[in-house]
Structures are given as structure tokens and as C-alpha cells.
Design a protein around this motif. Structure first.
Motif, PDB file in Angstrom:
ATOM      1  N   GLN A  21      69.961 -57.435 135.764  1.00 44.13           N
ATOM      2  CA  GLN A  21      68.910 -56.541 135.273  1.00 44.13           C
ATOM      3  C   GLN A  21      69.518 -55.197 134.906  1.00 44.13           C
ATOM      4  N   GLU A  76      55.962 -61.557 133.089  1.00 42.47           N
ATOM      5  CA  GLU A  76      56.710 -61.550 131.824  1.00 42.47           C
ATOM      6  C   GLU A  76      55.791 -61.890 130.647  1.00 42.47           C
ATOM      7  N   ARG A  77      54.793 -62.751 130.910  1.00 40.80           N
ATOM      8  CA  ARG A  77      53.834 -63.083 129.832  1.00 40.80           C
ATOM      9  C   ARG A  77      53.041 -61.843 129.427  1.00 40.80           C
ATOM     10  N   HIS A 107      58.864 -55.970 140.436  1.00 46.06           N
ATOM     11  CA  HIS A 107      59.013 -57.074 139.476  1.00 46.06           C
ATOM     12  C   HIS A 107      60.398 -57.716 139.624  1.00 46.06           C
ATOM     13  N   ARG A 149      61.535 -61.759 141.074  1.00 46.41           N
ATOM     14  CA  ARG A 149      62.361 -62.754 140.350  1.00 46.41           C
ATOM     15  C   ARG A 149      62.916 -63.808 141.308  1.00 46.41           C
ATOM     16  N   TRP A 196      56.816 -63.554 138.820  1.00 48.51           N
ATOM     17  CA  TRP A 196      57.735 -62.955 137.834  1.00 48.51           C
ATOM     18  C   TRP A 196      57.419 -63.498 136.428  1.00 48.51           C
ATOM     19  N   THR A 197      57.280 -64.814 136.329  1.00 47.84           N
ATOM     20  CA  THR A 197      57.013 -65.440 135.029  1.00 47.84           C
ATOM     21  C   THR A 197      55.648 -65.009 134.488  1.00 47.84           C
ATOM     22  N   TYR A 249      64.701 -52.802 131.399  1.00 49.73           N
ATOM     23  CA  TYR A 249      63.680 -51.807 131.726  1.00 49.73           C
ATOM     24  C   TYR A 249      64.125 -50.420 131.265  1.00 49.73           C
ATOM     25  N   ARG A 305      60.535 -55.600 125.899  1.00 52.73           N
ATOM     26  CA  ARG A 305      60.008 -56.934 125.556  1.00 52.73           C
ATOM     27  C   ARG A 305      61.076 -58.014 125.803  1.00 52.73           C
ATOM     28  N   THR A 306      62.320 -57.588 126.039  1.00 52.50           N
ATOM     29  CA  THR A 306      63.387 -58.512 126.434  1.00 52.50           C
ATOM     30  C   THR A 306      63.363 -58.640 127.959  1.00 52.50           C
ATOM     31  N   PRO A 307      63.247 -59.852 128.534  1.00 55.71           N
ATOM     32  CA  PRO A 307      63.146 -59.967 129.992  1.00 55.71           C
ATOM     33  C   PRO A 307      64.324 -59.320 130.726  1.00 55.71           C
ATOM     34  N   ALA A 308      64.012 -58.746 131.897  1.00 54.91           N
ATOM     35  CA  ALA A 308      65.005 -58.163 132.804  1.00 54.91           C
ATOM     36  C   ALA A 308      65.614 -56.851 132.296  1.00 54.91           C
TER      37      ALA A 308
END
Ligand SMILES: Cc1cc2nc3c(=O)[nH]c(=O)nc-3n(C[C@H](O)[C@H](O)[C@H](O)COP(=O)(O)OP(=O)(O)OC[C@H]3O[C@@H](n4cnc5c(N)ncnc54)[C@H](O)[C@@H]3O)c2cc1C
Length: 436
Positions: A139, A388-389, A373, A377, A384-385, A348, A343-346
Motif C-alpha cells: 500500500q 473498494e466497490r 481499510h 485487507r 475490504w472488497t 491513498y 480509484r486504483t486499489p491500495a
């Protein structure tokens, strides 16, 4: 394993808030800072900082500290830059964050791998001692600040010295000179006041009229006063504070200022009693936007002119993240859910919130949410999932019903009350806790 770790980039207030939140969650992290110490832009000795000697906080001591770590009681209502730096350094030391920071280390590039991890290139040291290293992280938290990349405008035909206010340090630079400050943000107004006192002649150019909010009402800092009264709907707040501003400041056009073309609170608040004072005393002249220039003479949109040998552009900053721009998107305003979740996971960002109140409370709330958050994970993968949505699709209106003006500065601008309310609702839904 490195891929489980988080990297925090930058040790200004945002990076410190993030580090405290990760520590509280017991999460492994590394923290890098390119300068030699903690404090971000408040360290006037940090190369490239926009800080200048006359800078003070514009939100009050009472409303501006980190939750759980108020600013010292003996600080004035609006502390100066050295006091803010000292406060940040004691916050970092008391929370045991300083010893965990690797200084003199700059992140120069980030690549996202196919498995969702990040390859981070850092550069440390100087000259022959300079070395580069590539490390894998699970991350990343970008807390590298948004006031380092000056937004420079051209003034075709102008032949005098022109530079951005990021280079400005103290009023001695104005001695014996005729100075025009362009732009009326809080820094522009401060610097114009320095020019009013120190230059041979001073002028300030503003493209539009602004509301000037008094720094004190009934002897209280205006943000303390506003928070202590009853909660009002926005239209009523605009009417009450608009009337108050007119009662205290009178008609701005008598000072050569333009009438605001928007309602109160629809632009970032301008808290500067001194500029009005200097306009009232003839120490500085207010001009509208620039129309043209020839040699050292600048003509304004109302046909008036100023002959000046220094133009200082207080025209703001681009919110660039040079080491990872393609991952964050737009250079003026990176696209992040709630201003913190890329908008890219992990990935911030903390410190990207543009709002009408002290920023540290929000930095802290967002840091706590990011940390929880990240903890989800491994501890609650389904949560977590699910979150992410939201990050991918949710674009809430955080304006609080205020129609912020259409300008680059106000792109993505949020109302502090509206975002805090929304953050608390999201945290409740996710089962996360936030400091009161
Ligand atoms: C004159 C002035 C007055 C202000 N008044 C207020 C106020 O009253 N209230 C308020 O809440 N806010 C105020 N602000 C807003 C200010 O932006 C915040 O107070 C705060 O300093 C921002 O914190 P930050 O950590 O996001 O960024 P910064 O303070 O800019 O810190 C970013 C850090 O990241 C480091 N860094 C950058 N790139 C890299 C890299 N690639 N690798 C490693 N390290 C890196 C930098 O060296 C820096 O130390 C004011 C700002 C100014 C300029």
C-alpha cells in the motif's frame, strides 16, 4: 514481507496523521521524507517551500490542532509559521513518529505491478553519495503536499521581473521597488500587506471581488464564534454572516475592490483584516484583472495602469504528484474518493482535501479510515472488497449545498461540515471507529 507494508510519502501534517493512524492499527509501515526534518511546508528552510516570514494560520489555534493533541494554550489565536512548525514537531515526537521516519529520502517513481503491489524507487543522499533503491510495497499513502508546484501565468509584453510567490520569503525583497501582487488568496493578501509596508509602491490585482471575513467577532476567532452558535441552514448562514461582513467592512467598492460576484462562502474564505487596513490608508491600490502589458506598464481591465518593476504571482499551485501522476490522474485535482482513496486499489492520498475550515481534523479522520481499510485487507477481506466497490463508483456531493465558484482552486472543493458528516456515516457503515 515487504508487500504487506505500507509506505507513507512525506512528513508534513498529512504524513504525520497517516503515521499515527497506522501505528494505532498496529500496521507495519515505512515513512520517507526528502527534507531533513518533520514539518512539511511549515519549515521555512525546506527547499521549495511556499512559506514566508509573515505567514500565520488563518484557522484558529482552537479549531486547528490534531484531535487529541490541541495546540498549546499560550499560543495566540492565529499562530505564526514557527509556532505551527514547533507544534508539528512536538506532535510527531510525542506520538513516537519521528524516529520511524527516514529523512533525506525522496520517492522518484512508482510502478504498479500486475499483482497489485507497487515498486517504489527512492533516492537518498547527495552528489556522489546519492543512491537509488527499489522496494516493493502493498500500500502507498501519498502525503507529499499540494503547494509545491506553482501555477505560473504569462503576462505577454511585460518586461520587468516576474516570479511566483513560492519564491517569496520576506519583505526586504520589496525595498525600493514598485510591486504588483497578482491574486488574492490568503497568501496573496499577506504578501500584498508586506508590500504595502515595505515597497516604494504596492498594488494588488484581483480578477473578481471577494468577501473578507473578519478574523474576530465579539473578540472570538471567527471559526470559534461560528461553531459556538446554533446550527443554521446554509442560506441563513450566508445571510447572517454576509450582513455582518457588510456591517464591519462596509461597501468594498469604496476601497477600489470589486463587489463579489458570488455569495459568501462560495469561494475559499479570505481572512485578512490588514489588507482592508492598508487599502483604507492608501498604502496599497486594488486593481482588477490584467488586460495587457508593455515594458513595465501593466493595464488592467478597467483601463487603469500601474508601472511596476516586480510582479509577484500569487496564483496558486497545481496538485501534482510527480512520482505517480498516471496512477492518481488529473494534475490540478487528483481523482480520489472522499479526497483520500485513489480509484486504483491500495493507493491513498492524505492532504488533498480543499475545504473551508482547518484541515488537520479532516486529515486525521481520513487517515483513520485509510488505516482501517488497510487493516481490513487481511483482517476482514470481504469488508475490504465491499469498500473498494464504493471507491470505484461512489461520487457523493460534499458541497453542503454551497455553489462553489467555477475555478481551478474550487475544483473538488468540499464543505467541512458536509464531508465530516459523510465520513462519519461511511465509517459507521464499515464498522470503523473515528476519534470524537
Ligand atoms: C501560508 C499558508 C497558510 C496556511 N494556513 C492554514 C490554516 O490556517 N489551516 C490549515 O488547516 N491549513 C493551512 N494551510 C494549508 C497547509 O497546506 C497545511 O497546513 C499543511 O502544511 C499541508 O500538509 P501536508 O502534509 O499535506 O503537506 P506539506 O506540509 O506540503 O508536506 C509535504 C511533505 O512531503 C515531502 N515530500 C514531497 N514530495 C516528496 C517525495 N517525492 N518524497 C519524499 N518526501 C516528499 C515534503 O518535503 C513535505 O515535507 C496553509 C498553507 C499555507 C501555505
Amino acid at each position: 514481507m515487504a508487500a504487506d507494508r505500507t509506505l507513507i510519502i512525506g512528513a508534513g501534517p498529512a504524513g504525520l496523521a497517516a503515521a499515527r493512524a497506522l501505528t494505532e492499527q498496529g500496521l507495519p509501515y515505512d515513512h520517507v521524507e526528502r527534507h531533513s526534518d518533520v514539518g512539511g511546508l511549515w519549515d521555512i528552510d525546506s527547499p521549495g517551500t511556499p512559506m514566508y516570514e509573515s505567514a500565520h494560520f488563518i484557522s484558529s489555534r482552537t479549531m486547528s490542532g490534531f484531535p487529541g493533541y490541541p495546540m498549546p494554550e499560550d499560543y495566540p489565536d492565529y499562530p505564526n509559521h514557527r509556532q505551527i512548525l514547533a507544534y508539528l514537531r512536538s506532535f510527531a515526537a510525542d506520538a513516537s513518529l519521528t524516529d520511524r521516519i527516514t529523512f533525506h529520502t525522496e520517492v522518484v517513481a512508482i510502478e504498479r505491478e500486475g499483482d497489485g503491489t507497487f515498486l517504489v524507487t527512492t533516492r537518498s543522499g547527495d552528489g556522489a553519495e546519492r543512491s537509488e533503491e527499489v522496494t516493493k510495497y502493498g500500500q502507498l499513502i501519498a502525503a507529499s503536499g499540494v503547494q509545491w508546484d506553482p501555477n505560473v501565468i504569462e503576462i505577454p509584453g511585460y518586461a520587468g521581473e516576474i516570479r511566483h510567490s513560492v519564491t517569496y520569503r520576506d519583505p526586504s525583497e520589496f525595498a525600493g521597488r514598485r510591486v504588483l501582487v497578482v491574486g488574492a488568496g490568503n497568501s496573496g493578501c499577506d504578501i500584498a500587506c508586506d508590500a504595502a509596508r515595505s515597497a516604494d509602491h504596492a498594488a494588488i490585482s484581483m480578477r473578481r471581488g471577494y468577501w473578507f471575513i473578519p478574523k474576530h467577532i465579539f473578540g472570538q476567532p471567527v471559526d470559534v464564534f461560528a461553531e459556538s452558535g446554533p446550527t443554521m441552514p446554509m442560506w441563513l448562514e450566508q445571510a447572517v454572516f454576509g450582513r455582518l461582513s457588510r456591517v464591519i467592512n462596509g461597501d468594498p467598492t469604496r476601497l477600489g475592490l470589486q463587489k463579489p460576484d458570488h455569495k459568501l462562502f462560495e469561494t475559499h474564505p479570505l481572512l485578512n483584516d490588514q489588507l482592508l487596513h492598508h487599502l483604507q490608508h492608501g498604502d496599497i491600490t486594488a486593481r482588477p484583472g490584467i488586460a495587457s502589458a508593455e515594458g513595465t506598464v501593466i493595464t488592467f481591465t478597467d483601463g487603469t495602469t500601474e508601472d511596476v518593476d516586480l510582479v509577484l504571482l500569487a496564483t496558486g499551485y497545481r496538485h501534482t504528484i510527480p512520482y505517480a501522476q498516471s496512477l492518481f490522474g488529473d494534475e490540478q485535482h487528483p481523482d480520489m474518493y472522499l479526497t483520500a482513496f485513489a480509484r486504483t486499489p491500495a493507493l491513498y492520498g492524505i492532504g488533498f482535501v480543499e475545504t473551508n475550515s482547518g484541515a488537520y481534523v479532516l486529515m486525521d479522520m481520513l487517515s483513520q479510515m485509510v488505516a482501517q481499510h488497510i487493516a481490513d485487507r487481511t483482517r476482514r477481506p470481504d469488508a475490504w472488497t465491499a469498500f473498494e466497490r464504493h471507491v470505484a463508483t461512489d461520487r457523493p456531493d460534499l458541497s453542503g449545498g454551497i455553489h462553489f465558484v467555477d475555478s481551478p482552486r474550487h475544483q473538488g472543493y468540499v464543505d467541512a461540515h458536509a464531508i465530516q458528516k459523510y465520513l462519519r456515516a461511511v465509517a459507521r457503515r464499515m464498522g470503523w471507529t473515528l476519534r470524537a
